[in-house]
Design a protein around this motif. Structure first.
Motif, mmCIF file in Angstrom:
data_model
loop_
_atom_site.group_PDB
_atom_site.id
_atom_site.type_symbol
_atom_site.label_atom_id
_atom_site.label_comp_id
_atom_site.label_asym_id
_atom_site.label_seq_id
_atom_site.Cartn_x
_atom_site.Cartn_y
_atom_site.Cartn_z
ATOM 1 N N ALA A 48 12.479 -3.057 -8.818
ATOM 2 C CA ALA A 48 12.931 -4.078 -7.874
ATOM 3 C C ALA A 48 13.183 -3.459 -6.508
ATOM 4 C CB ALA A 48 14.197 -4.750 -8.394
ATOM 5 N N GLY A 49 13.725 -2.256 -6.476
ATOM 6 C CA GLY A 49 13.940 -1.565 -5.205
ATOM 7 C C GLY A 49 12.634 -1.257 -4.499
ATOM 8 N N GLU A 50 11.629 -0.832 -5.285
ATOM 9 C CA GLU A 50 10.320 -0.556 -4.697
ATOM 10 C C GLU A 50 9.688 -1.819 -4.126
ATOM 11 O OE1 GLU A 50 8.001 1.234 -7.773
ATOM 12 O OE2 GLU A 50 9.234 3.061 -7.827
ATOM 13 N N VAL A 51 9.796 -2.926 -4.847
ATOM 14 C CA VAL A 51 9.238 -4.198 -4.380
ATOM 15 C C VAL A 51 9.945 -4.631 -3.101
ATOM 16 C CG1 VAL A 51 9.050 -6.662 -4.926
ATOM 17 C CG2 VAL A 51 8.445 -4.950 -6.640
ATOM 18 N N LEU A 52 11.256 -4.465 -3.038
ATOM 19 C CA LEU A 52 12.013 -4.831 -1.848
ATOM 20 C C LEU A 52 11.580 -4.003 -0.644
ATOM 21 C CD1 LEU A 52 14.320 -6.510 -0.654
ATOM 22 C CD2 LEU A 52 15.876 -4.702 -1.352
ATOM 23 N N GLU A 53 11.399 -2.711 -0.833
ATOM 24 C CA GLU A 53 10.963 -1.855 0.265
ATOM 25 C C GLU A 53 9.558 -2.232 0.734
ATOM 26 O OE1 GLU A 53 12.705 0.402 2.006
ATOM 27 O OE2 GLU A 53 14.427 -0.234 0.807
ATOM 28 N N ASP A 54 8.654 -2.524 -0.198
ATOM 29 C CA ASP A 54 7.300 -2.942 0.172
ATOM 30 C C ASP A 54 7.324 -4.258 0.931
ATOM 31 O OD1 ASP A 54 6.294 -0.695 -1.047
ATOM 32 O OD2 ASP A 54 5.701 -1.742 -2.896
ATOM 33 N N THR A 55 8.169 -5.170 0.516
ATOM 34 C CA THR A 55 8.292 -6.459 1.193
ATOM 35 C C THR A 55 8.819 -6.288 2.611
ATOM 36 O OG1 THR A 55 8.716 -7.513 -0.943
ATOM 37 C CG2 THR A 55 9.298 -8.763 1.025
ATOM 38 N N LYS A 56 9.818 -5.444 2.772
ATOM 39 C CA LYS A 56 10.360 -5.174 4.112
ATOM 40 C C LYS A 56 9.291 -4.593 5.025
ATOM 41 C CE LYS A 56 15.177 -4.126 2.926
ATOM 42 N NZ LYS A 56 16.194 -3.045 2.920
ATOM 43 N N ARG A 57 8.541 -3.631 4.503
ATOM 44 C CA ARG A 57 7.507 -2.988 5.311
ATOM 45 C C ARG A 57 6.426 -3.999 5.707
ATOM 46 N NH1 ARG A 57 6.526 1.381 2.419
ATOM 47 N NH2 ARG A 57 5.083 0.302 1.025
ATOM 48 N N ALA A 58 6.004 -4.847 4.780
ATOM 49 C CA ALA A 58 4.984 -5.849 5.074
ATOM 50 C C ALA A 58 5.493 -6.859 6.085
ATOM 51 C CB ALA A 58 4.566 -6.558 3.793
ATOM 52 N N LEU A 59 6.744 -7.246 5.986
ATOM 53 C CA LEU A 59 7.322 -8.202 6.933
ATOM 54 C C LEU A 59 7.399 -7.601 8.324
ATOM 55 C CD1 LEU A 59 8.577 -10.973 7.321
ATOM 56 C CD2 LEU A 59 10.778 -10.004 6.689
ATOM 57 N N ARG A 60 7.820 -6.352 8.431
ATOM 58 C CA ARG A 60 7.885 -5.687 9.740
ATOM 59 C C ARG A 60 6.500 -5.570 10.376
ATOM 60 N NH1 ARG A 60 11.883 -1.427 7.376
ATOM 61 N NH2 ARG A 60 13.856 -2.426 7.838
ATOM 62 N N GLU A 61 5.509 -5.218 9.562
ATOM 63 C CA GLU A 61 4.149 -5.093 10.092
ATOM 64 C C GLU A 61 3.609 -6.435 10.561
ATOM 65 O OE1 GLU A 61 1.892 -3.245 7.004
ATOM 66 O OE2 GLU A 61 2.839 -1.282 7.302
ATOM 67 N N SER A 62 3.939 -7.510 9.859
ATOM 68 C CA SER A 62 3.424 -8.823 10.248
ATOM 69 C C SER A 62 4.115 -9.349 11.507
ATOM 70 C CB SER A 62 3.596 -9.811 9.103
ATOM 71 O OG SER A 62 4.974 -10.098 8.885
ATOM 72 N N LEU A 63 5.332 -8.899 11.750
ATOM 73 C CA LEU A 63 6.049 -9.352 12.945
ATOM 74 C C LEU A 63 5.637 -8.588 14.202
ATOM 75 C CD1 LEU A 63 9.639 -9.895 11.514
ATOM 76 C CD2 LEU A 63 7.970 -11.645 12.149
ATOM 77 N N GLU A 64 5.009 -7.445 14.032
ATOM 78 C CA GLU A 64 4.605 -6.658 15.207
ATOM 79 C C GLU A 64 3.327 -7.109 15.824
ATOM 80 O OE1 GLU A 64 4.481 -2.641 13.836
ATOM 81 O OE2 GLU A 64 6.628 -2.441 13.877
#
Length: 64
Positions: A48-64
């Motif tokens: 679950a921690g790994e999924v959360l980190e991947d989600t955060k990274r994908a969200l940051r990349e999509s906002l840039e």
């Protein structure tokens, strides 16, 4: 000299067994079980921690 070797060996063996049993008792598991074995709950938390980190990274990349 032989008694010193026996004393040191006894201390090392006692320390290792004490750590083995102490870790198991701290986790609330039977004292003879493997303290290094991961439970399904531990695996789920890690995943679950790994999924959360991947989600955060994908969200940051999509906002840039």
């Amino acid at each position: 000299m032989k008694s010193i070797k026996m004393l040191i060996t006894g201390l090392v063996v006692g320390l290792l067994l004490g750590l083995w049993f102490g870790v198991n008792m701290g986790k609330g598991k039977p004292f003879y079980s493997n303290p290094f074995e991961q439970t399904m709950q531990d695996k789920a938390k890690r995943k679950a921690g790994e999924v959360l980190e991947d989600t955060k990274r994908a969200l940051r990349e999509s906002l840039e």
